[in-house]
Design a protein around this motif. Structure first.
Motif, PDB file in Angstrom:
ATOM      1  N   VAL A  40       0.859  -1.176   0.000  1.00  0.00           N
ATOM      2  CA  VAL A  40       0.000   0.000   0.000  1.00  0.00           C
ATOM      3  C   VAL A  40       0.905   1.239   0.000  1.00  0.00           C
ATOM      4  O   VAL A  40       1.972   1.229   0.597  1.00  0.00           O
ATOM      5  N   HIS A  41       0.495   2.298  -0.683  1.00  0.00           N
ATOM      6  CA  HIS A  41       1.309   3.513  -0.781  1.00  0.00           C
ATOM      7  C   HIS A  41       2.713   3.175  -1.300  1.00  0.00           C
ATOM      8  O   HIS A  41       3.729   3.555  -0.719  1.00  0.00           O
ATOM      9  N   ALA A  42       2.747   2.450  -2.415  1.00  0.00           N
ATOM     10  CA  ALA A  42       4.019   1.961  -2.961  1.00  0.00           C
ATOM     11  C   ALA A  42       5.001   3.080  -3.266  1.00  0.00           C
ATOM     12  O   ALA A  42       6.210   2.926  -3.060  1.00  0.00           O
ATOM     13  N   GLU A  43       4.511   4.220  -3.732  1.00  0.00           N
ATOM     14  CA  GLU A  43       5.421   5.304  -4.069  1.00  0.00           C
ATOM     15  C   GLU A  43       6.122   5.842  -2.822  1.00  0.00           C
ATOM     16  O   GLU A  43       7.335   6.107  -2.829  1.00  0.00           O
ATOM     17  N   GLY A  44       5.372   6.003  -1.742  1.00  0.00           N
ATOM     18  CA  GLY A  44       5.981   6.458  -0.497  1.00  0.00           C
ATOM     19  C   GLY A  44       6.974   5.458   0.055  1.00  0.00           C
ATOM     20  O   GLY A  44       8.059   5.825   0.521  1.00  0.00           O
ATOM     21  N   TRP A  45       6.621   4.189  -0.005  1.00  0.00           N
ATOM     22  CA  TRP A  45       7.556   3.159   0.471  1.00  0.00           C
ATOM     23  C   TRP A  45       8.788   3.089  -0.425  1.00  0.00           C
ATOM     24  O   TRP A  45       9.892   2.802   0.047  1.00  0.00           O
ATOM     25  N   ALA A  46       8.621   3.351  -1.715  1.00  0.00           N
ATOM     26  CA  ALA A  46       9.782   3.358  -2.609  1.00  0.00           C
ATOM     27  C   ALA A  46      10.779   4.429  -2.189  1.00  0.00           C
ATOM     28  O   ALA A  46      11.997   4.203  -2.204  1.00  0.00           O
ATOM     29  N   ARG A  47      10.275   5.599  -1.807  1.00  0.00           N
ATOM     30  CA  ARG A  47      11.178   6.663  -1.353  1.00  0.00           C
ATOM     31  C   ARG A  47      11.916   6.245  -0.084  1.00  0.00           C
ATOM     32  O   ARG A  47      13.104   6.528   0.074  1.00  0.00           O
ATOM     33  N   ALA A  48      11.208   5.564   0.827  1.00  0.00           N
ATOM     34  CA  ALA A  48      11.843   5.132   2.071  1.00  0.00           C
ATOM     35  C   ALA A  48      12.846   4.009   1.836  1.00  0.00           C
ATOM     36  O   ALA A  48      13.876   3.925   2.512  1.00  0.00           O
ATOM     37  N   LEU A  49      12.570   3.152   0.868  1.00  0.00           N
ATOM     38  CA  LEU A  49      13.373   1.942   0.667  1.00  0.00           C
ATOM     39  C   LEU A  49      14.491   2.099  -0.351  1.00  0.00           C
ATOM     40  O   LEU A  49      15.408   1.265  -0.388  1.00  0.00           O
ATOM     41  N   GLU A  50      14.440   3.129  -1.188  1.00  0.00           N
ATOM     42  CA  GLU A  50      15.414   3.231  -2.270  1.00  0.00           C
ATOM     43  C   GLU A  50      16.855   3.225  -1.749  1.00  0.00           C
ATOM     44  O   GLU A  50      17.696   2.453  -2.214  1.00  0.00           O
ATOM     45  N   GLY A  51      17.151   4.073  -0.763  1.00  0.00           N
ATOM     46  CA  GLY A  51      18.505   4.129  -0.216  1.00  0.00           C
ATOM     47  C   GLY A  51      18.923   2.832   0.453  1.00  0.00           C
ATOM     48  O   GLY A  51      19.991   2.284   0.134  1.00  0.00           O
ATOM     49  N   PRO A  52      18.114   2.300   1.395  1.00  0.00           N
ATOM     50  CA  PRO A  52      18.480   1.025   2.022  1.00  0.00           C
ATOM     51  C   PRO A  52      18.669  -0.111   1.018  1.00  0.00           C
ATOM     52  O   PRO A  52      19.588  -0.922   1.164  1.00  0.00           O
ATOM     53  N   CYS A  53      17.823  -0.179   0.001  1.00  0.00           N
ATOM     54  CA  CYS A  53      17.960  -1.255  -0.988  1.00  0.00           C
ATOM     55  C   CYS A  53      19.247  -1.107  -1.795  1.00  0.00           C
ATOM     56  O   CYS A  53      19.939  -2.100  -2.072  1.00  0.00           O
ATOM     57  N   LYS A  54      19.609   0.116  -2.159  1.00  0.00           N
ATOM     58  CA  LYS A  54      20.862   0.327  -2.888  1.00  0.00           C
ATOM     59  C   LYS A  54      22.055  -0.067  -2.021  1.00  0.00           C
ATOM     60  O   LYS A  54      22.980  -0.739  -2.484  1.00  0.00           O
TER      61      LYS A  54
END
Length: 229
Positions: A40-54
């Motif tokens: 849910v709210h994939a765009e917001g979670w993408a912003r939170a997760l982009e750095g940790p995933c990289k």
């Protein structure tokens, strides 16, 4: 490494991470994969997760699909960042048969005309284990985050790894940014990237949950996420 979650999740020593060979793609790809996995709210979670995933080499492809499917399952699509302890008496007996007698389950669990006692349940289930020593530590250090972190020792362990005092401030584990960091850290530290590279769903499910609980839901989410990569 101790188990981090709300049910038995044995964690073994992980092999070294393979050297990543695929660079991360733009956030839009991450959003698409998270949405396909059911976040849910994939765009917001993408912003939170982009750095940790990289930072943890969780690139698009099998790694990201597996990670997205896992966090979506564990957190009800990112909507449940606190462990749900609203158990019925029957649910307590089914989930923790060795920890609750019938009388204890009826006293703490939900019954007709009586709500559950989530704090009492947490202190009963987690008290005296996972580093919990205080009378209310089970509740204070209950499961939080995208992959539920549980127990004083595990809050301390994750906090030290991330430079955050989660032991003193356990509620921070349910904040989006911290939840994203903890989930990516746990995933990479426990060798889940390597298992994802192999498509070993049962392998990474065991690392996360200690068995096959939720396996078919994770498989369904994973297959949808792979198609979105």
């Amino acid at each position: 490494m101790r188990a981090l979650f709300s049910k038995p999740h044995p964690v073994t020593e992980a092999p070294p991470l393979p050297i990543p060979v695929e660079p991360p793609r733009p956030e839009t790809d991450l959003t698409r994969v998270l949405a396909a996995a059911g976040m849910v709210h994939a765009e917001g979670w993408a912003r939170a997760l982009e750095g940790p995933c990289k930072r943890r080499a969780i690139w698009p492809g099998r790694r990201l699909a597996a990670f997205a499917a896992t966090i979506a399952h564990e957190s009800a699509g990112g909507s449940l960042l606190h462990e749900n302890l609203n158990y019925s008496a029957a649910g307590l007996r089914a989930t923790w048969p060795s920890r609750f007698t019938q009388d204890e389950a009826e006293a703490l669990g939900r019954m007709p005309g009586k709500p559950a006692d989530p704090q009492g349940i947490a202190n009963k289930v987690y008290g005296g284990r996972l580093g919990n020593t205080g009378i209310a530590d089970g509740w204070r250090y209950r499961g939080r985050g995208l992959i539920h972190l549980t127990g004083r020792d595990n809050y301390r362990l994750a906090g030290r790894a991330l430079g955050i005092d989660l032991e003193a401030n356990p509620e921070q584990a349910a904040e989006w940014g911290v939840a994203a960091e903890v989930a990516a850290w746990f995933w990479s530290e426990n060798g889940c990237n390597a298992l994802a590279d192999l498509g070993d769903i049962e392998g990474w499910r065991k690392r996360v949950n200690g068995g096959h609980i939720g396996l078919e839901d994770v498989r369904r989410r994973y297959e949808a996420a792979v198609k979105a990569t």
